[in-house]
Scaffold this motif. Structure first.
Motif, PDB file in Angstrom:
ATOM      1  N   THR A  13       0.845  -1.187   0.000  1.00 37.94           N
ATOM      2  CA  THR A  13       0.000   0.000   0.000  1.00 37.94           C
ATOM      3  C   THR A  13       0.885   1.243   0.000  1.00 37.94           C
ATOM      4  N   LEU A  14       0.275   2.363  -0.308  1.00 36.98           N
ATOM      5  CA  LEU A  14       0.969   3.640  -0.302  1.00 36.98           C
ATOM      6  C   LEU A  14       0.431   4.453   0.869  1.00 36.98           C
ATOM      7  N   ASP A  15       1.312   4.923   1.719  1.00 35.35           N
ATOM      8  CA  ASP A  15       0.906   5.763   2.842  1.00 35.35           C
ATOM      9  C   ASP A  15       0.678   7.182   2.348  1.00 35.35           C
ATOM     10  N   TRP A  16      -0.470   7.725   2.716  1.00 35.74           N
ATOM     11  CA  TRP A  16      -0.801   9.101   2.370  1.00 35.74           C
ATOM     12  C   TRP A  16      -1.462   9.722   3.585  1.00 35.74           C
ATOM     13  N   MET A  17      -0.810  10.719   4.146  1.00 32.00           N
ATOM     14  CA  MET A  17      -1.250  11.340   5.391  1.00 32.00           C
ATOM     15  C   MET A  17      -1.374  10.220   6.425  1.00 32.00           C
ATOM     16  N   ASP A  18      -2.519  10.035   7.032  1.00 34.30           N
ATOM     17  CA  ASP A  18      -2.664   8.961   8.015  1.00 34.30           C
ATOM     18  C   ASP A  18      -3.465   7.788   7.449  1.00 34.30           C
ATOM     19  N   ARG A  19      -3.455   7.644   6.120  1.00 32.41           N
ATOM     20  CA  ARG A  19      -4.235   6.591   5.458  1.00 32.41           C
ATOM     21  C   ARG A  19      -3.339   5.732   4.578  1.00 32.41           C
ATOM     22  N   LYS A  20      -3.870   4.555   4.257  1.00 30.74           N
ATOM     23  CA  LYS A  20      -3.183   3.662   3.335  1.00 30.74           C
ATOM     24  C   LYS A  20      -4.039   3.521   2.079  1.00 30.74           C
ATOM     25  N   LEU A  21      -3.402   3.642   0.924  1.00 29.46           N
ATOM     26  CA  LEU A  21      -4.088   3.543  -0.356  1.00 29.46           C
ATOM     27  C   LEU A  21      -3.649   2.273  -1.072  1.00 29.46           C
ATOM     28  N   GLY A  22      -4.608   1.589  -1.663  1.00 30.17           N
ATOM     29  CA  GLY A  22      -4.307   0.417  -2.476  1.00 30.17           C
ATOM     30  C   GLY A  22      -4.387   0.820  -3.935  1.00 30.17           C
ATOM     31  N   ILE A  23      -3.249   0.955  -4.582  1.00 19.84           N
ATOM     32  CA  ILE A  23      -3.207   1.459  -5.954  1.00 19.84           C
ATOM     33  C   ILE A  23      -2.863   0.324  -6.918  1.00 19.84           C
ATOM     34  N   GLN A  24      -3.685   0.208  -7.967  1.00 15.60           N
ATOM     35  CA  GLN A  24      -3.450  -0.791  -8.999  1.00 15.60           C
ATOM     36  C   GLN A  24      -3.468  -0.123 -10.361  1.00 15.60           C
ATOM     37  N   ILE A  25      -2.670  -0.661 -11.263  1.00 16.52           N
ATOM     38  CA  ILE A  25      -2.548  -0.087 -12.598  1.00 16.52           C
ATOM     39  C   ILE A  25      -3.211  -1.010 -13.610  1.00 16.52           C
ATOM     40  N   GLY A  42      -4.257  -2.973   5.092  1.00 17.21           N
ATOM     41  CA  GLY A  42      -4.770  -1.728   5.650  1.00 17.21           C
ATOM     42  C   GLY A  42      -5.307  -0.700   4.673  1.00 17.21           C
ATOM     43  N   ALA A  43      -5.390  -1.022   3.389  1.00 15.65           N
ATOM     44  CA  ALA A  43      -5.895  -0.034   2.422  1.00 15.65           C
ATOM     45  C   ALA A  43      -7.328   0.364   2.759  1.00 15.65           C
ATOM     46  N   GLY A  44      -7.545   1.653   2.925  1.00 11.18           N
ATOM     47  CA  GLY A  44      -8.878   2.167   3.191  1.00 11.18           C
ATOM     48  C   GLY A  44      -9.572   2.645   1.934  1.00 11.18           C
ATOM     49  N   LEU A  45      -8.802   2.858   0.875  1.00 13.61           N
ATOM     50  CA  LEU A  45      -9.328   3.308  -0.415  1.00 13.61           C
ATOM     51  C   LEU A  45      -8.577   2.564  -1.504  1.00 13.61           C
ATOM     52  N   LEU A  46      -9.319   2.017  -2.444  1.00 15.21           N
ATOM     53  CA  LEU A  46      -8.711   1.385  -3.610  1.00 15.21           C
ATOM     54  C   LEU A  46      -8.706   2.396  -4.750  1.00 15.21           C
ATOM     55  N   ILE A  47      -7.617   2.420  -5.496  1.00 18.93           N
ATOM     56  CA  ILE A  47      -7.467   3.345  -6.617  1.00 18.93           C
ATOM     57  C   ILE A  47      -6.955   2.550  -7.804  1.00 18.93           C
TER      58      ILE A  47
END
Length: 102
Positions: A13-25, A42-47
């Motif tokens: 995941t990618l940490d951004w501020m106090d959140r974790k992002l799940g990024i897929q291409i 821990g990803a709270g948002l999938l992108i």
């Protein structure tokens, strides 16, 4: 000196501020295990970001977007999808599509 390649950490995941992002291409979003691993980490948002131009004028962009909706519902996470061609939009954790592009 030669570069050494190795597989990345599954579900990274990618940490951004106090959140974790799940990024897929691109087509990574069609594989349920990849999203599931990011949520476990821990990803709270999938992108997902994609270029659907290679589908041309077919059902492909709609099918690709539909699979992204499934990933949001399966993982009970909101999903943001950005496509330079194809469909961009937001999906809530229960599969409601918000503000899709045509």
């Amino acid at each position: 000196m030669s570069a050494i390649s190795k597989a990345g950490e599954k579900g990274k995941t990618l940490d951004w501020m106090d959140r974790k992002l799940g990024i897929q291409i691109c087509y990574e979003i069609i594989f349920p295990g990849l999203s599931r691993a990011q949520v476990r980490n821990g990803a709270g948002l999938l992108i997902t970001i994609t270029n659907d131009a290679w589908y041309g004028k077919t059902a492909g962009p709609y099918q690709h977007f539909s699979l992204a909706v499934l990933r949001a519902v399966e993982n009970r996470r909101a999903l943001a999808r950005a496509a330079n061609t194809g469909i961009s939009g937001f999906v809530d954790p229960v599969g409601r599509v918000l503000d899709p592009t045509p």
